[in-house]
Design a protein around this motif. Sequence first.
Motif, PDB file in Angstrom:
ATOM      1  N   ARG A  54       0.823  -1.167   0.119  1.00 20.63           N
ATOM      2  CA  ARG A  54       0.016   0.178  -0.167  1.00 20.63           C
ATOM      3  C   ARG A  54       0.960   1.421  -0.143  1.00 20.63           C
ATOM      4  O   ARG A  54       0.548   2.353  -0.542  1.00 20.63           O
ATOM      5  CB  ARG A  54      -1.149  -0.007   1.072  1.00 20.63           C
ATOM      6  CG  ARG A  54      -1.840  -1.127   1.321  1.00 20.63           C
ATOM      7  CD  ARG A  54      -3.032  -0.945   0.207  1.00 20.63           C
ATOM      8  NE  ARG A  54      -2.681  -1.414  -1.156  1.00 20.63           N
ATOM      9  CZ  ARG A  54      -3.227  -0.913  -2.296  1.00 20.63           C
ATOM     10  NH1 ARG A  54      -4.382  -0.357  -2.224  1.00 20.63           N
ATOM     11  NH2 ARG A  54      -2.621  -1.657  -3.249  1.00 20.63           N
ATOM     12  N   PRO A  97      -5.254 -13.999  10.318  1.00 25.62           N
ATOM     13  CA  PRO A  97      -4.843 -12.865   9.914  1.00 25.62           C
ATOM     14  C   PRO A  97      -4.775 -11.679  10.862  1.00 25.62           C
ATOM     15  O   PRO A  97      -5.631 -11.777  11.861  1.00 25.62           O
ATOM     16  CB  PRO A  97      -5.636 -12.632   8.409  1.00 25.62           C
ATOM     17  CG  PRO A  97      -6.753 -13.493   8.713  1.00 25.62           C
ATOM     18  CD  PRO A  97      -6.383 -14.541   9.818  1.00 25.62           C
ATOM     19  N   SER A  98      -3.893 -10.753  10.649  1.00 25.73           N
ATOM     20  CA  SER A  98      -4.220  -9.475  11.560  1.00 25.73           C
ATOM     21  C   SER A  98      -5.790  -9.053  11.667  1.00 25.73           C
ATOM     22  O   SER A  98      -6.329  -8.794  10.484  1.00 25.73           O
ATOM     23  CB  SER A  98      -3.224  -8.272  11.256  1.00 25.73           C
ATOM     24  OG  SER A  98      -3.548  -7.241  11.944  1.00 25.73           O
ATOM     25  N   ILE A 101      -6.349  -5.503   9.443  1.00 26.83           N
ATOM     26  CA  ILE A 101      -6.272  -5.470   8.010  1.00 26.83           C
ATOM     27  C   ILE A 101      -6.420  -3.963   7.386  1.00 26.83           C
ATOM     28  O   ILE A 101      -5.601  -3.437   6.621  1.00 26.83           O
ATOM     29  CB  ILE A 101      -6.609  -6.825   7.486  1.00 26.83           C
ATOM     30  CG1 ILE A 101      -5.819  -7.817   7.753  1.00 26.83           C
ATOM     31  CG2 ILE A 101      -6.508  -6.413   5.879  1.00 26.83           C
ATOM     32  CD1 ILE A 101      -4.602  -8.199   6.836  1.00 26.83           C
ATOM     33  N   PHE A 109      -1.369   3.294   2.706  1.00 21.97           N
ATOM     34  CA  PHE A 109      -1.396   4.024   1.497  1.00 21.97           C
ATOM     35  C   PHE A 109      -1.290   5.670   1.879  1.00 21.97           C
ATOM     36  O   PHE A 109      -0.564   6.348   1.341  1.00 21.97           O
ATOM     37  CB  PHE A 109      -2.773   4.023   0.908  1.00 21.97           C
ATOM     38  CG  PHE A 109      -3.229   4.659  -0.225  1.00 21.97           C
ATOM     39  CD1 PHE A 109      -2.917   3.875  -1.545  1.00 21.97           C
ATOM     40  CD2 PHE A 109      -3.661   5.894  -0.535  1.00 21.97           C
ATOM     41  CE1 PHE A 109      -3.301   4.421  -2.816  1.00 21.97           C
ATOM     42  CE2 PHE A 109      -3.913   6.619  -1.834  1.00 21.97           C
ATOM     43  CZ  PHE A 109      -3.646   5.851  -2.770  1.00 21.97           C
TER      44      PHE A 109
ATOM     45  N   ASP B 196      -8.267 -11.857   5.272  1.00 21.39           N
ATOM     46  CA  ASP B 196      -8.381 -10.517   5.967  1.00 21.39           C
ATOM     47  C   ASP B 196      -9.512 -10.540   6.870  1.00 21.39           C
ATOM     48  O   ASP B 196      -9.933 -11.463   7.479  1.00 21.39           O
ATOM     49  CB  ASP B 196      -9.003  -9.327   4.568  1.00 21.39           C
ATOM     50  CG  ASP B 196      -9.923 -10.254   3.663  1.00 21.39           C
ATOM     51  OD1 ASP B 196     -10.617 -11.215   4.140  1.00 21.39           O
ATOM     52  OD2 ASP B 196      -9.935  -9.526   2.497  1.00 21.39           O
ATOM     53  N   MET B 252     -15.738  -1.108   1.608  1.00 22.67           N
ATOM     54  CA  MET B 252     -14.290  -1.596   1.419  1.00 22.67           C
ATOM     55  C   MET B 252     -14.220  -2.017  -0.266  1.00 22.67           C
ATOM     56  O   MET B 252     -13.090  -1.868  -0.665  1.00 22.67           O
ATOM     57  CB  MET B 252     -13.989  -2.564   2.378  1.00 22.67           C
ATOM     58  CG  MET B 252     -13.892  -2.168   3.719  1.00 22.67           C
ATOM     59  SD  MET B 252     -12.654  -0.893   3.702  1.00 22.67           S
ATOM     60  CE  MET B 252     -11.121  -2.086   3.524  1.00 22.67           C
ATOM     61  N   TYR B 255     -13.556   0.585  -2.432  1.00 21.98           N
ATOM     62  CA  TYR B 255     -12.085   0.999  -2.013  1.00 21.98           C
ATOM     63  C   TYR B 255     -11.078   0.244  -2.550  1.00 21.98           C
ATOM     64  O   TYR B 255     -10.033   0.761  -3.224  1.00 21.98           O
ATOM     65  CB  TYR B 255     -11.952   1.220  -0.453  1.00 21.98           C
ATOM     66  CG  TYR B 255     -10.684   1.435   0.018  1.00 21.98           C
ATOM     67  CD1 TYR B 255      -9.874   2.744  -0.222  1.00 21.98           C
ATOM     68  CD2 TYR B 255      -9.687   0.576   0.605  1.00 21.98           C
ATOM     69  CE1 TYR B 255      -8.910   3.193   0.418  1.00 21.98           C
ATOM     70  CE2 TYR B 255      -8.300   0.967   0.955  1.00 21.98           C
ATOM     71  CZ  TYR B 255      -8.214   2.002   0.665  1.00 21.98           C
ATOM     72  OH  TYR B 255      -6.774   2.536   1.231  1.00 21.98           O
ATOM     73  N   THR B 256     -11.159  -1.148  -2.140  1.00 23.08           N
ATOM     74  CA  THR B 256     -10.025  -1.751  -2.739  1.00 23.08           C
ATOM     75  C   THR B 256     -10.045  -2.053  -4.267  1.00 23.08           C
ATOM     76  O   THR B 256      -8.898  -2.241  -4.697  1.00 23.08           O
ATOM     77  CB  THR B 256     -10.298  -3.319  -2.349  1.00 23.08           C
ATOM     78  OG1 THR B 256     -11.520  -3.731  -2.220  1.00 23.08           O
ATOM     79  CG2 THR B 256      -9.588  -3.300  -0.807  1.00 23.08           C
ATOM     80  N   CYS B 259      -8.085   1.170  -5.557  1.00 23.84           N
ATOM     81  CA  CYS B 259      -6.623   1.699  -5.117  1.00 23.84           C
ATOM     82  C   CYS B 259      -5.495   0.726  -5.656  1.00 23.84           C
ATOM     83  O   CYS B 259      -5.585  -0.503  -5.569  1.00 23.84           O
ATOM     84  CB  CYS B 259      -6.630   1.418  -3.519  1.00 23.84           C
ATOM     85  SG  CYS B 259      -6.964   3.184  -2.706  1.00 23.84           S
TER      86      CYS B 259
END
Lengths: 206, 259
Positions: A54, A97-98, A101, A109, B196, B252, B255-256, B259
């Motif tokens: 990012r 996963p975290s 995220i 970004f 995610d 989201m 957004y994803t 980007c």
Amino acid sequence: MPMARQSMLLWMARPARQTCRTMSTTPAGVDVRRRAMLDRIIRVDHAGELAADRIYAGQMAVLGKTATGPVIKEMWEQEKKHLAKFESLLPQYRARPSALIPFWNIAGFALGAGTALLGKQAAMACTVAVEEIIGDHYNSQIRELLEDNPELHKELLETIREFRDDELGHLETGMQNEAEQAPFYKTLTEVIKIGCRGAVWVAERV
Amino acid sequence: MSASSIRRLVSKNLLKFYGLSGHRSGLQVISRRCSTEKENEAVHSEDESEFFENEDDLKKSVLDKALAFVPTHGWSQKAISKGAEELGYPGVAHGMFTRGGVDLALHFCDACNQTLAARMKTDADAVLDAPAARKPVRSVIGDAVQSRLTMIHPYIEQWPQALGLLVMPQHAPESVALLQNLVDDIWFYAGDKSIDVDWYTKRLTLASVYVSTELYMTQDRSPGFADTWQFMESRIDNLSTAGEDFTRCSPMQSYTKYC
């Protein structure tokens, strides 16, 4: 046999050597500590590579059409490969996963775009700061894995070693592209480094 | 040899010495108490088949035996006592389980989770060999929840009691961990590769399906628990619909994309 009975009661009242907790929640044959370590390593590395991806995306959004564009693009392509690798390792190791995220996504970004807005040199200074921390971080993971069991973690060690070399290559690239001429170079990199260390600490846990 | 390893060796064998060796006289027992580690080892090899490798194995087999007494004695110390007697230990062996019935209930959940995981693993391996037989994810999950809940059926009358024990605040961390293990196994063997926030939502929602169906089941009197399975199907339906709607309007998503 009262004496025997008494001793048995004493034995029962002894402090617990192993609590029922580990007994009841751990499948047989799985080393709990090792599993926790791998879980942490994969999680933080995935989050880190995502953020790196990012950051370069943010830099490209600002500097993509300038002369520095191709340099950043080259580094970005490598980061994309790293990210893809850890995305495949997450399910493979069954790592969690975290949970942050979306935050790493936006924060990465913003950092990339923010420093790029300060100019090409500041963007490179950001790269230098981030990659330095990541390099250190990968090194300490390599040490940890070697300490645990070099044979067992061979594949993961190779991956991390390769990625560390890539990241340190980016650091070099940053230095060659006048990172040190950025405004407030020292302060800027220190602030970013502190931020990165904090992010690593959080991503290992959350 | 450190003090802790001596203690481990002694504790490994003590139960055998004091409780149950009917053929050993009291005097022998007393002399055993003073036995050194070396003697312990000798005794250990003498009748190895009757010893458990470690304390956990012993505990597990006591609890396994105790399950047979749950329908009569509930999730209680009494059931554990009976289980220990079944194995040839004195009833007071329940003292190894300081929390009584809770330990038994937690052990049962864990054992069921492991059985289910083993079963799902076999199925998943079979699919690897014959990809044509792959079932849709939805039915893999439905089947898994159903077969896990079926394991509770022998104890269905006593299950509300177990649930009561498991949700007590002091035991909640462990029972939540077991629930998390369960849903994580189900999603893993169903082939989930999410990386995610989906990882969290999938597990949370499946846990909610499981728990609500479990509660429904405790009150279900229909033959073959038909109503329960119907209830479960509609909970899973709700989830898929909610999931689609969520993806459709998720900010989201856009957004994803850009980007």
